[in-house]
Design an enzyme around this catalytic site. Structure first.
Site, PDB file in Angstrom:
ATOM      1  N   GLU A  49       0.871  -1.175   0.000  1.00  0.00           N
ATOM      2  CA  GLU A  49       0.000   0.000   0.000  1.00  0.00           C
ATOM      3  C   GLU A  49       0.903   1.219   0.000  1.00  0.00           C
ATOM      4  O   GLU A  49       1.708   1.402   0.919  1.00  0.00           O
ATOM      5  CB  GLU A  49      -0.885   0.030   1.247  1.00  0.00           C
ATOM      6  CG  GLU A  49      -2.143  -0.775   1.150  1.00  0.00           C
ATOM      7  CD  GLU A  49      -3.047  -0.553   2.354  1.00  0.00           C
ATOM      8  OE1 GLU A  49      -2.885   0.465   3.049  1.00  0.00           O
ATOM      9  OE2 GLU A  49      -3.895  -1.414   2.614  1.00  0.00           O
ATOM     10  N   ASP A  60      -6.217   8.763   9.583  1.00  0.00           N
ATOM     11  CA  ASP A  60      -4.901   8.312  10.027  1.00  0.00           C
ATOM     12  C   ASP A  60      -4.509   8.909  11.368  1.00  0.00           C
ATOM     13  O   ASP A  60      -4.797  10.076  11.656  1.00  0.00           O
ATOM     14  CB  ASP A  60      -3.844   8.671   8.974  1.00  0.00           C
ATOM     15  CG  ASP A  60      -4.012   7.868   7.709  1.00  0.00           C
ATOM     16  OD1 ASP A  60      -3.947   6.637   7.806  1.00  0.00           O
ATOM     17  OD2 ASP A  60      -4.212   8.460   6.632  1.00  0.00           O
TER      18      ASP A  60
END
Length: 263
Positions: A49, A60
């Site tokens: 990724e 995040d």
């Protein structure tokens, strides 16, 4: 068909769970990221990724937020991220690469133009964290036209009424977020995750990768016993920042080995 399908088919045939490793493009610079991508594949990552840096990465936690800011400060862009994929493909034609990011950079580039550029660079799919199914038609159609996978997220709050819409038009795999919260914030109880994975797998008829909070080989092994793949991001990002490429790759190998040997 992207590289994702044969990769997960191989893992299933071998009776193994996969290891998906995250790295932020441009953290702290492009050459380091390229070394990480190459090293992660050699260390056992089945899928890479590649994070697209963005100023407001709402899903995040602090490690990846800081990585995004370091990358942006160093001048990394979406075009630069695609160039990294292109450079990676000069030496690795087999490891799937999934771009993980937020809608704004893709929209600014133009969804269709972005999909075409991602395909030409050698990417296999895209995870767009903040674009719900009701709003992703242009991106979805652009990716489909280029033969790329749109990989959606399912979460603990995705109920049975919502799940069919989430997995519709998803391909490659489904990313199951194991806990409410941001990346790196912890992992749900294994029994709960196992039940959720079964539910998502049945709805999607696709492999299910579990992430958000896996940090240790022990935890990676626990998740690998119930999921089709384990995703690790924040721990690798932190290790890279603290110990450089060698330290991050050493950790990644222990995580990959744990996932592959868990069953």
């Amino acid at each position: 068909m992207t590289r994702l399908t044969p990769t997960f088919d191989r893992l299933k045939s071998d009776g193994k769970a996969g290891f998906v490793a995250y790295v932020m493009a441009g953290d702290p610079d492009a050459d380091t990221t390229l070394a990480m991508m190459t090293g992660l594949a050699e260390a056992g990552a089945d899928v890479i990724e590649l994070g697209v840096p963005f100023t407001d990465p709402m899903a995040d936690g602090p490690p990846i937020q800081r990585a995004a800011l370091r990358a942006l400060d160093g001048g990394m862009t979406l075009r630069g991220t695609l160039d990294l994929v292109r450079r990676f493909r000069e030496t690795d034609t087999g490891t799937p690469v999934v771009l993980m990011g937020y809608a704004n950079p893709f929209y600014a580039y133009g969804f269709g133009a972005f999909a075409e550029a991602a395909s030409q660079a050698g990417a296999d799919g895209v995870i767009c964290v903040d674009l719900p199914p009701e709003e992703d038609t242009e991106l979805r159609e652009g990716l489909k036209a280029q033969g790329l996978s749109l990989i959606r997220l399912a979460t603990p709050t995705t109920d049975d009424a919502r799940l069919p819409r989430v997995v519709e038009d998803t391909s490659g795999f489904v990313y199951y977020v194991s806990t409410t919260g941001v990346t790196g914030s912890g992992v749900g109880e294994t029994a709960v995750v196992s039940g959720a994975v079964d539910r998502v797998r049945k709805a999607a008829n696709l492999p299910v990768a579990v992430g958000f909070g896996v940090k240790t080989p022990e935890r990676a092994a626990e998740i690998a016993r119930v999921a089709d793949a384990v995703v690790v991001g924040s721990a690798i990002v932190d290790a890279l920042n603290a110990s450089g490429v060698d330290g991050a790759l050493k950790l990644a190998k222990t995580l990959a080995d744990a996932a592959h040997s868990a069953r």
